[in-house]
Motif scaffolding. Structure first.
Motif, PDB file in Angstrom:
ATOM      1  N   LYS A 158       0.832  -1.202   0.000  1.00  0.00           N
ATOM      2  CA  LYS A 158       0.000   0.000   0.000  1.00  0.00           C
ATOM      3  C   LYS A 158       0.865   1.249   0.000  1.00  0.00           C
ATOM      4  O   LYS A 158       0.539   2.252  -0.637  1.00  0.00           O
ATOM      5  N   ARG A 159       1.963   1.197   0.749  1.00  0.00           N
ATOM      6  CA  ARG A 159       2.860   2.349   0.797  1.00  0.00           C
ATOM      7  C   ARG A 159       3.418   2.645  -0.593  1.00  0.00           C
ATOM      8  O   ARG A 159       3.501   3.802  -1.010  1.00  0.00           O
ATOM      9  N   ASP A 160       3.794   1.583  -1.323  1.00  0.00           N
ATOM     10  CA  ASP A 160       4.275   1.774  -2.697  1.00  0.00           C
ATOM     11  C   ASP A 160       3.186   2.417  -3.561  1.00  0.00           C
ATOM     12  O   ASP A 160       3.452   3.341  -4.353  1.00  0.00           O
ATOM     13  N   LEU A 219       0.718   4.347  -2.693  1.00  0.00           N
ATOM     14  CA  LEU A 219       0.512   5.758  -2.371  1.00  0.00           C
ATOM     15  C   LEU A 219       1.681   6.620  -2.841  1.00  0.00           C
ATOM     16  O   LEU A 219       1.487   7.774  -3.239  1.00  0.00           O
ATOM     17  N   GLU A 220       2.884   6.071  -2.819  1.00  0.00           N
ATOM     18  CA  GLU A 220       4.035   6.802  -3.356  1.00  0.00           C
ATOM     19  C   GLU A 220       3.881   7.017  -4.860  1.00  0.00           C
ATOM     20  O   GLU A 220       4.182   8.094  -5.384  1.00  0.00           O
ATOM     21  N   GLU A 226       1.216   9.688  -5.367  1.00  0.00           N
ATOM     22  CA  GLU A 226       1.710  11.020  -5.005  1.00  0.00           C
ATOM     23  C   GLU A 226       2.594  11.603  -6.112  1.00  0.00           C
ATOM     24  O   GLU A 226       2.549  12.801  -6.396  1.00  0.00           O
ATOM     25  N   LEU A 238      10.507   1.677  -8.139  1.00  0.00           N
ATOM     26  CA  LEU A 238      10.220   0.848  -6.967  1.00  0.00           C
ATOM     27  C   LEU A 238      10.328  -0.650  -7.265  1.00  0.00           C
ATOM     28  O   LEU A 238      10.059  -1.479  -6.396  1.00  0.00           O
ATOM     29  N   ASP A 296      -7.591  -3.445  -0.737  1.00  0.00           N
ATOM     30  CA  ASP A 296      -6.899  -4.722  -0.883  1.00  0.00           C
ATOM     31  C   ASP A 296      -7.717  -5.810  -0.187  1.00  0.00           C
ATOM     32  O   ASP A 296      -8.818  -5.551   0.316  1.00  0.00           O
TER      33      ASP A 296
END
Length: 416
Positions: free
Chosen positions: A2-4, A6-7, A10, A272, A360
């Motif tokens: 999830k962090r990937d 959102l990056e 952004e 990434l 997810d």
């Protein structure tokens, strides 16, 4: 993962920051305003007017004011928010439906355009949201126009169909802005929020010669069975200007689009470690069926698949939400482990105070554990309340940009 996701998202937002985009593509050099492969000598004109319309109006006008400084004579900025300018009048209108304020400011814009002569330069910014903000209904009032367009939207018409009708029920859209500006030199910087970047569709093409006719508008209205509403609400159709002379002094420049963000997100995903693909920048269709089709595809592990465009929602219930939240809500039963689905509005406003949603398998399980059935919320078009209860909202605030929506599917090392 999830962090990937959102990056990656952004990075898309950063790429479409309007002031940065304008300053990278427009400059004043040696007394000329330079853009694309063109330049215009500012000293050839007695006055320079700036008229910015849409959800990018404030941020783009800020950039033009920085670029041109005191060379600007006057102008009007019509957005969903206000700001302070040195030589420009900033007005706050309404979206997605028109209002008396929108009509009032549109009339001010027309008066300014009528003052312009062949010795004047009119610099215009056209961006998404302009169809509702720039509003002067033809032979009816804004309340009837609002009700009419709202019904057409609820029946599932896409943006091209809606704007075809808007052009032929308006006294300013579909090239009529350019007619009012004639014979001044008119340069229109356009930020696209429509699939395919058709300049005549963006904000209903106020500065572009319209390719559609009254017959095209009639076909749309017949398709969605709008004839009775047309009579009831006193809606009349008008033809848009077709004389070439009104467009001889017009330069339309596509300055930014959905693809700018898509390409930035693709690069970030690759950085990434994902295999990244831009699948389409013209995504359209009814949101629930589009979501199921996209999420149920077989994707390779560690990959990112990105779409840009604008889906439509068939409104059946009285809930709160928008097409991006509904996209993710509809996808949840089909999401497999190690998969993340994102849908987000570039303007930060998905028909509510959130930009979209991220989902997810864990979020779906959490909803199920709490007894929340996705189908119940879909029936009521109540995606906002669903994600408010279980999490998953993407909150950006209004971004000052508007290049349609972004959708992507991210898979981990093993999505089976």
């Amino acid at each position: 993962m999830k962090r990937d996701a959102l990056e990656i998202l952004e990075t898309g937002y950063e790429a479409i920051m309007v002031e940065r985009l304008f300053k990278s593509k427009i400059e004043v050099r040696d007394g000329h305003i330079c853009f694309a492969d063109q330049k215009i000598c500012l000293n050839d004109y007695e006055r320079i007017f700036v008229i910015a319309i849409g959800k990018c109006a404030v941020s783009s006008a800020k950039a033009l004011e920085d670029i041109l400084g005191d060379k600007i004579t006057s102008g009007i900025v019509l957005d969903v928010k206000k700001d302070e300018f040195k030589n420009l009048l900033s007005e706050e209108g309404t979206h997605p439906f028109p209002s008396a304020k929108n009509v009032f400011v549109t009339e001010q814009i027309i008066e300014m355009l009528k003052q312009a002569t062949k010795k004047d330069l009119v610099l215009t910014v056209i961006s998404g949201g302009g169809s509702a903000l720039l509003c002067l209904p033809y032979k009816t009032d804004f309340q009837n126009q609002k009700e009419f367009i709202e019904e057409l939207m609820k029946k599932g018409a896409n943006i091209t169909e809606i704007n075809t009708v808007r052009k032929h029920t308006s006294s300013i859209k579909g090239g009529q802005f350019a007619e009012f500006a004639y014979p001044a030199k008119l340069v229109s910087f356009i930020l696209s929020d429509v699939p395919g970047d058709d300049l005549s569709v963006i904000a209903s093409g106020p500065t572009v010669m319209d390719k559609t006719t009254i017959k095209d508008a009639e076909d749309v209205l017949k398709k969605y069975d709008m004839q009775n509403s047309m009579r009831h609400l006193n809606i009349s159709l008008t033809e848009t200007p077709k004389k070439e002379k009104f467009f001889e002094n017009v330069t339309n420049i596509l300055l930014g689009s959905n693809m700018v963000g898509l390409e930035a997100m693709k690069r970030k995903a690759e950085d990434l470690g994902y295999d990244a693909y831009i699948e389409d920048n013209k995504l359209e269709g009814e949101v629930v069926s589009v979501s199921e089709k996209i999420v149920t595809k077989n994707y390779l592990p560690k990959s990112c698949h990105i779409w840009g465009g604008e889906t439509t929602v068939k409104v059946k219930g009285n809930g709160i939400g928008g097409r991006n939240q509904e996209f993710v809500l509809a996808s949840l039963p089909y999401i497999v482990p190690n998969m993340v689905v994102v849908a987000s509005a570039s303007d930060g406003w998905d028909n509510s105070d959130t930009a979209g949603a991220i989902g997810d398998k864990d979020l779906f399980k959490r909803a199920s554990d709490e007894g929340l059935e996705t189908e119940d919320f879909l029936k009521e078009n109540n995606s906002y309340e669903f994600f408010k209860k279980v999490g998953g909202h993407i909150n950006t605030g209004r971004t000052g940009a508007n290049v349609a929506d972004w959708y992507f599917v991210l898979t981990g090392e093993d999505s089976e």
